[in-house]
Design a protein around this motif. Structure first.
Motif, PDB file in Angstrom:
ATOM      1  N   ARG A 184       8.691  -7.271  -8.299  1.00 54.18           N
ATOM      2  CA  ARG A 184       9.141  -6.359  -7.008  1.00 54.18           C
ATOM      3  C   ARG A 184       9.237  -5.748  -8.384  1.00 54.18           C
ATOM      4  NH1 ARG A 184       8.628  -7.820  -2.470  1.00 54.18           N
ATOM      5  NH2 ARG A 184       8.568  -5.706  -2.150  1.00 54.18           N
ATOM      6  N   ARG A 185       9.396  -4.631  -9.295  1.00 52.29           N
ATOM      7  CA  ARG A 185       9.206  -3.951 -10.069  1.00 52.29           C
ATOM      8  C   ARG A 185       7.548  -3.502 -10.291  1.00 52.29           C
ATOM      9  NH1 ARG A 185      10.518   1.322 -10.400  1.00 52.29           N
ATOM     10  NH2 ARG A 185       9.841   2.099 -12.710  1.00 52.29           N
ATOM     11  N   TYR A 186       6.986  -4.510 -10.733  1.00 53.26           N
ATOM     12  CA  TYR A 186       6.090  -4.175 -11.691  1.00 53.26           C
ATOM     13  C   TYR A 186       4.508  -4.692 -10.662  1.00 53.26           C
ATOM     14  CZ  TYR A 186       8.250  -2.597 -15.723  1.00 53.26           C
ATOM     15  OH  TYR A 186       9.854  -2.349 -15.923  1.00 53.26           O
ATOM     16  N   PHE A 187       4.713  -5.388  -9.309  1.00 48.85           N
ATOM     17  CA  PHE A 187       3.342  -6.422  -9.209  1.00 48.85           C
ATOM     18  C   PHE A 187       3.433  -4.531  -7.793  1.00 48.85           C
ATOM     19  CE2 PHE A 187       1.498  -8.621  -5.728  1.00 48.85           C
ATOM     20  CZ  PHE A 187      -0.104  -8.626  -6.442  1.00 48.85           C
ATOM     21  N   PHE A 188       5.124  -4.827  -6.773  1.00 49.33           N
ATOM     22  CA  PHE A 188       4.729  -4.148  -6.004  1.00 49.33           C
ATOM     23  C   PHE A 188       5.052  -2.574  -5.988  1.00 49.33           C
ATOM     24  CE2 PHE A 188       5.746  -8.784  -4.682  1.00 49.33           C
ATOM     25  CZ  PHE A 188       4.478  -8.901  -3.598  1.00 49.33           C
ATOM     26  N   ALA A 222       0.561  -1.205  -0.161  1.00 47.89           N
ATOM     27  CA  ALA A 222       0.008  -0.384  -0.151  1.00 47.89           C
ATOM     28  C   ALA A 222       0.949   0.894   0.021  1.00 47.89           C
ATOM     29  CB  ALA A 222      -1.025  -0.161   0.761  1.00 47.89           C
ATOM     30  N   TYR A 223       2.105   1.258   1.276  1.00 48.98           N
ATOM     31  CA  TYR A 223       2.770   2.504   0.816  1.00 48.98           C
ATOM     32  C   TYR A 223       3.329   2.855  -0.632  1.00 48.98           C
ATOM     33  CZ  TYR A 223       5.657   6.232   1.926  1.00 48.98           C
ATOM     34  OH  TYR A 223       6.277   7.238   2.846  1.00 48.98           O
ATOM     35  N   ASN A 224       4.235   1.681  -1.202  1.00 46.64           N
ATOM     36  CA  ASN A 224       4.878   1.704  -2.284  1.00 46.64           C
ATOM     37  C   ASN A 224       3.801   2.300  -3.599  1.00 46.64           C
ATOM     38  OD1 ASN A 224       7.426   0.751  -1.050  1.00 46.64           O
ATOM     39  ND2 ASN A 224       6.643  -1.142  -2.879  1.00 46.64           N
ATOM     40  N   ILE A 225       2.706   1.841  -2.939  1.00 45.71           N
ATOM     41  CA  ILE A 225       1.837   2.564  -4.055  1.00 45.71           C
ATOM     42  C   ILE A 225       1.379   4.195  -3.661  1.00 45.71           C
ATOM     43  CG2 ILE A 225      -0.939   2.271  -5.512  1.00 45.71           C
ATOM     44  CD1 ILE A 225       0.113  -0.660  -4.859  1.00 45.71           C
ATOM     45  N   ILE A 273       4.114   5.902  -9.472  1.00 47.44           N
ATOM     46  CA  ILE A 273       3.439   5.134 -10.016  1.00 47.44           C
ATOM     47  C   ILE A 273       3.487   4.990 -11.307  1.00 47.44           C
ATOM     48  CG2 ILE A 273       0.850   4.071 -10.393  1.00 47.44           C
ATOM     49  CD1 ILE A 273       2.210   3.197  -7.299  1.00 47.44           C
ATOM     50  N   LEU A 274       2.934   5.945 -11.917  1.00 46.32           N
ATOM     51  CA  LEU A 274       3.660   6.078 -13.682  1.00 46.32           C
ATOM     52  C   LEU A 274       4.620   5.856 -13.975  1.00 46.32           C
ATOM     53  CD1 LEU A 274       1.090   8.956 -14.165  1.00 46.32           C
ATOM     54  CD2 LEU A 274       0.434   7.584 -14.433  1.00 46.32           C
ATOM     55  N   ILE A 275       5.978   5.542 -13.643  1.00 45.68           N
ATOM     56  CA  ILE A 275       6.582   5.213 -13.800  1.00 45.68           C
ATOM     57  C   ILE A 275       6.581   4.020 -14.846  1.00 45.68           C
ATOM     58  CG2 ILE A 275       9.201   5.666 -13.897  1.00 45.68           C
ATOM     59  CD1 ILE A 275       9.517   8.126 -12.688  1.00 45.68           C
ATOM     60  N   PRO A 276       6.881   2.900 -13.950  1.00 47.91           N
ATOM     61  CA  PRO A 276       6.511   1.281 -14.195  1.00 47.91           C
ATOM     62  C   PRO A 276       5.711   1.218 -14.713  1.00 47.91           C
ATOM     63  CG  PRO A 276       6.484   1.606 -12.377  1.00 47.91           C
ATOM     64  CD  PRO A 276       6.697   3.526 -12.057  1.00 47.91           C
ATOM     65  N   LEU A 313      -4.826   0.812  -5.429  1.00 48.59           N
ATOM     66  CA  LEU A 313      -4.733   0.825  -6.696  1.00 48.59           C
ATOM     67  C   LEU A 313      -5.896   2.275  -6.861  1.00 48.59           C
ATOM     68  CD1 LEU A 313      -2.713  -1.534  -9.133  1.00 48.59           C
ATOM     69  CD2 LEU A 313      -2.126   0.895  -8.762  1.00 48.59           C
ATOM     70  N   LYS A 314      -6.560   1.251  -6.419  1.00 48.89           N
ATOM     71  CA  LYS A 314      -8.202   1.889  -7.449  1.00 48.89           C
ATOM     72  C   LYS A 314      -8.131   3.568  -5.954  1.00 48.89           C
ATOM     73  CE  LYS A 314     -11.131  -1.750  -7.499  1.00 48.89           C
ATOM     74  NZ  LYS A 314     -12.091  -2.667  -7.025  1.00 48.89           N
ATOM     75  N   ARG A 315      -7.717   3.102  -5.206  1.00 47.19           N
ATOM     76  CA  ARG A 315      -7.939   4.639  -3.783  1.00 47.19           C
ATOM     77  C   ARG A 315      -6.594   5.801  -4.884  1.00 47.19           C
ATOM     78  NH1 ARG A 315      -8.377   5.851   1.856  1.00 47.19           N
ATOM     79  NH2 ARG A 315      -9.517   3.498   1.523  1.00 47.19           N
ATOM     80  N   MET A 316      -5.150   4.821  -5.432  1.00 44.37           N
ATOM     81  CA  MET A 316      -4.604   6.196  -5.789  1.00 44.37           C
ATOM     82  C   MET A 316      -5.099   6.556  -6.931  1.00 44.37           C
ATOM     83  SD  MET A 316      -2.114   6.091  -8.679  1.00 44.37           S
ATOM     84  CE  MET A 316      -2.674   4.878  -9.404  1.00 44.37           C
ATOM     85  N   LYS A 317      -5.968   6.257  -7.996  1.00 43.45           N
ATOM     86  CA  LYS A 317      -6.798   6.518  -8.875  1.00 43.45           C
ATOM     87  C   LYS A 317      -7.573   7.817  -8.169  1.00 43.45           C
ATOM     88  CE  LYS A 317      -6.663   2.292 -12.092  1.00 43.45           C
ATOM     89  NZ  LYS A 317      -7.956   1.878 -12.947  1.00 43.45           N
ATOM     90  N   TYR A 318      -8.082   7.142  -7.642  1.00 38.21           N
ATOM     91  CA  TYR A 318      -9.181   7.682  -6.528  1.00 38.21           C
ATOM     92  C   TYR A 318      -8.875   9.074  -6.096  1.00 38.21           C
ATOM     93  CZ  TYR A 318     -13.002  10.225  -3.430  1.00 38.21           C
ATOM     94  OH  TYR A 318     -13.524  10.708  -2.648  1.00 38.21           O
ATOM     95  N   LYS A 319      -7.239   9.008  -5.331  1.00 33.74           N
ATOM     96  CA  LYS A 319      -6.824  10.207  -4.945  1.00 33.74           C
ATOM     97  C   LYS A 319      -6.404  11.613  -5.532  1.00 33.74           C
ATOM     98  CE  LYS A 319      -5.729  11.046  -0.568  1.00 33.74           C
ATOM     99  NZ  LYS A 319      -6.854  11.495   0.147  1.00 33.74           N
ATOM    100  N   SER A 320      -6.060  11.013  -7.218  1.00 34.98           N
ATOM    101  CA  SER A 320      -5.261  11.267  -7.421  1.00 34.98           C
ATOM    102  C   SER A 320      -5.822  11.853  -9.066  1.00 34.98           C
ATOM    103  CB  SER A 320      -3.896  10.435  -8.585  1.00 34.98           C
ATOM    104  OG  SER A 320      -3.488   9.154  -9.005  1.00 34.98           O
ATOM    105  N   ARG A 321      -6.636  11.859  -9.317  1.00 31.85           N
ATOM    106  CA  ARG A 321      -8.083  11.795 -10.777  1.00 31.85           C
ATOM    107  C   ARG A 321      -7.100  12.989 -12.289  1.00 31.85           C
ATOM    108  NH1 ARG A 321     -11.938  11.181  -6.632  1.00 31.85           N
ATOM    109  NH2 ARG A 321     -12.216  13.751  -6.189  1.00 31.85           N
ATOM    110  N   ASP A 322      -7.146  14.065 -10.922  1.00 32.92           N
ATOM    111  CA  ASP A 322      -6.927  14.962 -12.035  1.00 32.92           C
ATOM    112  C   ASP A 322      -4.699  15.390 -11.864  1.00 32.92           C
ATOM    113  OD1 ASP A 322      -9.253  15.708 -12.684  1.00 32.92           O
ATOM    114  OD2 ASP A 322      -9.729  17.044 -10.646  1.00 32.92           O
TER     115      ASP A 322
END
Length: 184
Positions: A140-144, A33-36, A94-97, A79-88
């Motif tokens: 580790r890169r693309y899942f975590f 959760a923190y990594n995301i 997260i975007l780099i991986p 990921l859902k929370r990240m999408k919600y919190k960063s809609r704009d």
């Protein structure tokens, strides 16, 4: 307590299942959760939501691998929370991986005939054919969503080696998917 016993607690609707899951996988869920999310409070809330999600999901599901199931629930909720919190806003951590994988995975606008489950099976089959180091770095890169620096420290590699492993594995994955008839 082993995973089978924890799953039996969930199936019996025994609330001790949540405490046992927290004791065994709580730190792992927090890390995912923190990594995301890169926010301690949001991460803690996501971990709590993970336990509620597990309570709802087991039953009807009876996972063969509890650790993988817990990780998937924590990751998806984060990921859902990240999408919600960063809609704009865009979260570069997260975007780099995700951007790294974009050139390798099929474009949903072009390819509608492959579902997420099938794509997941193909990626898993590809990863099983790779060395343990490649598989671990990729996951580790693309899942975590670990950073290159974190992966290098975890496995005792230099950052350039991690970057090379990721670059080569993305190329091999792309070739593998194309070989399986997936249009990229």
């Amino acid at each position: 307590m082993d995973d089978r016993e924890i799953i039996k607690l969930y199936l019996a609707r025994d609330e001790q299942a949540i405490a046992e899951t927290d004791a065994k996988y709580g730190r792992l869920c927090e890390t995912i959760a923190y990594n995301i999310l890169k926010n301690r409070e949001d991460s803690e809330e996501c971990v709590s939501d993970t336990y509620a999600g597990l309570w709802k999901a087991i039953p009807p599901n009876n996972p063969q691998n509890l650790k993988a199931f817990v990780c998937r629930v924590a990751r998806n909720l984060s990921l859902k929370r990240m999408k919600y919190k960063s809609r704009d806003k865009r979260s570069p951590d997260i975007l780099i991986p995700l951007d790294e994988l974009e050139a390798v995975l099929p474009d949903e606008a072009i390819v509608n005939d492959i579902g997420d489950d099938e794509l997941g099976r193909l990626i898993n089959r590809f990863l099983r054919s790779q060395s343990e180091d490649v598989r671990n770095v990729f996951i580790r890169r693309y899942f975590f969503f670990d950073s290159v620096n974190e992966i290098a420290k975890r496995f005792g590699f230099g950052e350039s080696k991690v970057k090379n492993i990721l670059l080569r594995s993305r190329k091999k994955l792309k070739d593998y998917l194309i070989g399986e008839g997936i249009e990229i």
